[in-house]
Every structure is written in structure tokens, then in C-alpha cells.
Design a protein around this motif. Sequence first.
Motif, short mmCIF file in Angstrom:
data_model
loop_
_atom_site.label_atom_id
_atom_site.label_comp_id
_atom_site.label_asym_id
_atom_site.label_seq_id
_atom_site.Cartn_x
_atom_site.Cartn_y
_atom_site.Cartn_z
N PRO A 1 0.83 -1.20 0.00
CA PRO A 1 0.00 0.00 0.00
C PRO A 1 0.87 1.26 0.00
O PRO A 1 2.02 1.25 0.48
CB PRO A 1 -0.81 -0.12 1.30
CG PRO A 1 -0.77 -1.58 1.64
CD PRO A 1 0.56 -2.07 1.16
N PHE A 2 0.34 2.33 -0.53
CA PHE A 2 1.11 3.57 -0.65
C PHE A 2 1.52 4.11 0.71
O PHE A 2 0.72 4.19 1.64
CB PHE A 2 0.30 4.64 -1.39
CG PHE A 2 1.00 5.96 -1.46
CD1 PHE A 2 2.10 6.13 -2.29
CD2 PHE A 2 0.58 7.03 -0.68
CE1 PHE A 2 2.76 7.35 -2.35
CE2 PHE A 2 1.24 8.26 -0.74
CZ PHE A 2 2.33 8.41 -1.58
N ASN A 3 2.81 4.41 0.82
CA ASN A 3 3.35 5.04 2.01
C ASN A 3 4.19 6.22 1.56
O ASN A 3 5.11 6.07 0.75
CB ASN A 3 4.19 4.04 2.81
CG ASN A 3 4.75 4.64 4.08
OD1 ASN A 3 5.78 5.31 4.05
ND2 ASN A 3 4.07 4.42 5.19
N PHE B 1 1.38 2.23 -11.00
CA PHE B 1 0.96 3.33 -11.85
C PHE B 1 -0.15 2.90 -12.80
O PHE B 1 -1.13 3.58 -12.98
CB PHE B 1 2.14 3.94 -12.63
CG PHE B 1 3.14 4.64 -11.76
CD1 PHE B 1 2.83 5.86 -11.17
CD2 PHE B 1 4.37 4.08 -11.51
CE1 PHE B 1 3.75 6.51 -10.36
CE2 PHE B 1 5.29 4.72 -10.70
CZ PHE B 1 4.99 5.94 -10.12
N ASP B 2 0.04 1.75 -13.48
CA ASP B 2 -1.03 1.23 -14.32
C ASP B 2 -1.14 -0.28 -14.09
O ASP B 2 -0.34 -0.89 -13.39
CB ASP B 2 -0.79 1.55 -15.80
CG ASP B 2 0.53 0.97 -16.31
OD1 ASP B 2 1.19 0.25 -15.55
OD2 ASP B 2 0.89 1.24 -17.47
N THR B 3 -2.16 -0.90 -14.70
CA THR B 3 -2.43 -2.33 -14.51
C THR B 3 -1.86 -3.11 -15.69
O THR B 3 -2.07 -2.75 -16.85
CB THR B 3 -3.93 -2.59 -14.39
OG1 THR B 3 -4.45 -1.86 -13.28
CG2 THR B 3 -4.21 -4.07 -14.20
N ALA C 1 4.06 5.01 -5.52
CA ALA C 1 2.65 4.68 -5.75
C ALA C 1 2.35 3.34 -5.10
O ALA C 1 3.26 2.59 -4.72
CB ALA C 1 2.34 4.62 -7.26
N GLU C 2 1.08 3.02 -4.97
CA GLU C 2 0.69 1.70 -4.46
C GLU C 2 1.08 0.64 -5.49
O GLU C 2 1.02 0.86 -6.70
CB GLU C 2 -0.82 1.66 -4.24
CG GLU C 2 -1.33 0.29 -3.80
CD GLU C 2 -2.84 0.25 -3.64
OE1 GLU C 2 -3.35 -0.75 -3.15
OE2 GLU C 2 -3.49 1.24 -4.04
#
Length: 699
Positions: free
Chosen positions: A342-344, A399-401, A350-351
Motif C-alpha cells: 500500500p502507498f506510504n 501506476f497502471d495495470t 505509488a501503491e
Amino acid sequence: MRSILERRGTFEASFIAADRTGALSVMGFRPLQVFRQKPFWAKLLGLFLFVILVAMHAMPAHSADSAVREVEDVVVTATRTAVPRQHLGISTTVITEEDIQARRATDVAELLRDVAGFQTIRFGSPGSQTVVFPRGGEPNYTLVLIDGVQVNLGGGDFYWENLSTDNIERIEIVRGPQSALYGSDAIGGVVQIFTKSGSGPASVEVSTAHGLRSDRGRYFGEQKVRVSGGTDLFGYSAAYGRRDDGGILKINNDYWNNTFSSRFDFFPKDTWEVSLVGRLSDSRYEYPTESAGDKYSPLDPNQTQREQDVLVGVSARVQSTPWWENVVSVGYHRNLRRNLDPFNEETDFAESYGRYNEVRATVDYHANLNWKPTEAVTSVLTVGYERDQEDYAQESIYFDTTKLNADRTNDAVYVQEQLSLLSRLHLVAGFRVEDNSAFGTKVTPRGAAAFELRETGTTLRLAAAKGIKEPTFYENYANDSFTLGNPDLDPERATSWEVGLSQRLGSRLQASATYFESRYKDLIAYVPTPFPAPPERVPNFYNIQAAKSRGVELSLEGRVLENTAAGIHMTWLETEVTDDGGLSSIAFQEGKKLLRRPKFSASGWVETRWKNLHCRFIGHYVGTRDDADYRDWTMPRRVSLDDYFLLDAVVSYRVPVPAPAKDLEIFLKGTNILDADYEQVFGYSTPGAAFMLGASMKF
């Protein structure tokens, strides 16, 4: 196979020569000259040679009837048939159930650490990524089999950190390329694990152990239970193990592992044997480290990896006639990994999330044809066919899938001839033809010879082979914003040879040495997309790099006193990048050493028994080696890691107990008991001293 899985050890052989000045020379090294400078490794070598000379002088020559040869060591993995160790021209090692028990080893990587020619490193705390370098090769150059089922991922990767020692009877290790028998991924060696079989009245074994680390006083523990038994018609063995570890870092460093293992053997006829094996591992690891390690990066408080690994294998051996044996096996392996970050704000851009699922299904049939025209000639011809299906599915978010689904198939035919002449000269020759849907058709040959001088207890060995390793699925088929795979990649190739000598010293000791050389070509490298980018995307992976390694492995083992045994294993290794592919990379520089491979490493052990008390001390030394400092990604640099020495100890006491209990043993295990401060990988912390107290009982 139950009848051939008896306790036996192996000892590697080697070659030492004298140069024209008369000084002892090993692979270009001058140990006696360096000994005058008295570095740590030279002192060990001097001790090794001194013990050999004393033993050869003090102990009488022995015959073939000597006590040390009453039970011949047998190895299965080297030829797919049960062969006495003395008949093999290649280097092998066997780790027995007694060895595992004496060390109270938690995982297989802990045992491989002390095998000559193998370098094992871990990226930090227990549960973190653990890799094995076979004779200076890459971490994905070792084929791993569990009861004949391949458990590598596509392209050779394997997660050693999650392979526990639960329900393991023995481990066979074969060095050098074995692709002639096992195909892709057996480019640097093979490690095969055999599950315990069951026999006799039903029994139950339980154990519990609990410990503390000097690192922040963290808890770690192990719980195990096993049931087994059998009759003349069948045998069964099932086990469960649980491991918990609080880690060594201040946040987010817990690790746990559950392992279920089982084996069922059926003997419907005297000439039939059917086995069903299964293994399930479920683990979770919290890792706060980023790319530069935990020492120089902020720690991520919620980054985790979950892995589930499933193996099922069915095999049957049918002795159709005295000269014809049929072996059929079917294997299934599935590895599912999920990385969650998860984003920290302090550690992440990014996550990120990744789900990676790999499945391998294999069918193998081979026939062993025995022929003995005279007492002086014995022949075993092995002819086989193997079908392999690999499937890969990936879904990741950064950033993207990105989604990736791919599969590969492989059909192979292999032939091997084992020929023994006069019960002294033992020859092995064979080849394998691979037809792969990704890289096409490849042929990998090998040959080996062993010559026995039983009157002096000497065995001379010589072997040469070629090996291949297929690309990973990502290297073949990646298609995301940053990387494009190359479906036209060739497999990486290795050409290797070794020469060796084994020498019995009286009835108690065995000395050996092995000299080897390996050359690696068509290594796959990542090539960044040029700037400005071309109108059409081009692949990022190409076969453009090469390297070489050479080394010497020395070994001395045996019973030095009636109740005391000891052993020492040493490895000298030289590696060099011979072609960097025109890329400017700190990790792979032409003319430089390969990273994280020490020039010298050694391990030794002493084991003593007095009545019900059993003590074992294990020392492990690793010399200096190169690594990379990635704290500044724009200007990474090479660094040199200091040498280090670790000392472990296991003390156990067997307590007499009344029926129905059969055995009660209390043990204390200490690891890194000198609390050495060291690095295996630059920037990553390593565990300090730790002690664990436990008890095991059989019913």
C-alpha cells in the motif's frame, strides 16, 4: 525406492598439481606461498593437508574388505538409477536424515550453506529472499526436485527461504550441468529432496522449540508432528510443521510458514512399487526493505509477500523382467505469490500489487535396460521421454495495470549408457534433445568416467557436460509500460568440465578434491530502450553476455576418535565477466568478478557423543567478495564486503522414558553464538546471536 534410500555419505574428488618450480599449485593459486602470509584460508588449507599427510603415514593401506567399504554409498539423482558413489565421475554430496537431525536444521538452505561449491546468501532476516550460487553460476542455475517433481519456476528461479526440512529423509546434490538427463534449468547442478517413507508399527513424532534473538529480543519457534507406519504391502508418512519468527528489524518483519508433507508407498507385487507424494507450503513474510536494503532506506511499514506452493507426484517402478525396468512418473507443481505494498509517503511512489501464478505439469517415462554379457562387463541403458507444460499468469499494478498470460511446452528424448569394465572403470555417456515451443530444438550431451583403485582406496574422476536454462516468462513475454519481452530468446548455455580424486585414509577418513571450470554464454541481459525511442517498440532482453568460473573444492571427513567425528569443506573460486554485451553495468562489468561470490569459503563441523549426550559445533567462513551499492541509482558503485565467521552449536540429551513413549530428546540450538556482525548483501542487516530450547518425543 525405499530399499535404496539408505544412509550414505558422499565425498567429492579433485585434482591438485605441482608447477615447474615444485611449489604446490591449485588452479593457479599458490597455497603454500600464501600460507606464509598466514591469512585465514591458508591456515585452514595447511590444517587440511597436515591431517591428510599424518593420516596417510599413520594408517595402514586397506583392502576392498576394509570396514569403511562395508556399505557402499548409493546416489540416485546422478543417473536416475541407484549407483554406488565410487562409480560416478561427477561430484555429488548426500545430506542424510541423521545430518539434518544433528543440526536441527530449520530449512534446506541452512544445510546447503555448508556444501562445497555452493554459496548461499539471504537478503536480511529469516523469510527473506534466499539464493544459491552453484560453482559461481547464477542463482537460477540449480534444478530443484522433490521426489522427482521439478519445483523451479519457469526460467529456474526457486524460493529457498520457504523450503523447510519437514519430513525429509535425504538430500542429494549433483554439481555441474545435468541437462543431458533433466533438461532446462539443470545448468549448474541438481538438488533432489526425498520425502521420508513409512514402515513398521504406527508411530507418532512430535517436537516443540522456542527461542529468542539478540535482535530486539524477538521470539521464534518451531512446532512439528509426524505420523508413519506400514506393512509389507504399503507404507505411509505424513507431517506438519509450523515456523514463526519475529524477525530482526524494528518494524514489519514477521514471518510464518506452514508445511504439510505426505508420502504413500504401495507394493502390490514384489516387482512393483507405486508412490504418491504431496507437499503444501503456505507462508507470509513482512519485509520493510526497499532496493537499497534496510540500512540506508526508510522502512516500509506495510509491505508483505504471501506464497502458496503445492506439489503432487505419482510414480511407478515395474521390473518387467530381470533386465527391463519401467519407470513412469507424473508431476504437478503450482506456485502462487502475492506482493502487496500500500502507498506510504516516505517509501513509495505509488501503491503496488502483484499476483504471480505458475503451474508446471510433467509426464516422464524411461526404461532401464540391464545387460551383463560377462562378469567383467555390465551395462545399463536408459531411454526416456518427457513432456512438460508450463503456464504463467501475472496481474500487477504500479501506476497502471498489467496482465500477462503465457504458456510453453517442451518435449524431450534422452538416452544414457552406463558401462562398467572389470568392476574398475565406470563410464557414463548420454544426451538429451529438447523441442521447446519457445526456443526450438537444443541438444545437451555429457560424459563421465570413474576409475577405482580399490587396493589403495583411490577413485579418479573426470566429467564434462553442457547445460541450458530457458528464459523466464517475463523475459520472453513481458509487455508493460517499462519492458517488452523477447519471444526469440535462446536459452542460456554452459559448458563445464571437472577432474578429481577421492582417497580413503584408513578405515575412518575420506579426503577429496575437485577442480572445475565452467563457461557461460548467451546470458540474457536487460537492454534499456534507446532515447529517443524508436517509432516501434523493440524488445528489452537479448542473449549478449558471457562469463566464466573455475575453482577447487576440498573435503575431509570421518571419525577421528571412537565417539568423535569431524569434517571440513573448502572452496576456492574465481569468476570473471568475459562479455558485458556493451552495457555499462556495475553488476556485470567486463573483466570484473561476478558479484557476491567469495574467492574463498569454508565450513567445518565437530560432533561428539558421550552416553546420551550429543554435541555438534558448526563453523562457517566466507571471504571477501564484491557487491554493489545502489543508494544512488544514478551513480551506483562497487564495494567490497568484509569476510566473516559464524559459529553454531547444537547440544542434545536423550532422556530414558517409559512406554508407550520410545524416545525423548531435549535440545538447545544456538546460531551465530559469537554474535558476529556481518553482511551477506550490501545494505541488508543479518541476524545476531539466537538460542532455541526444545524437546522431541516419539511414541
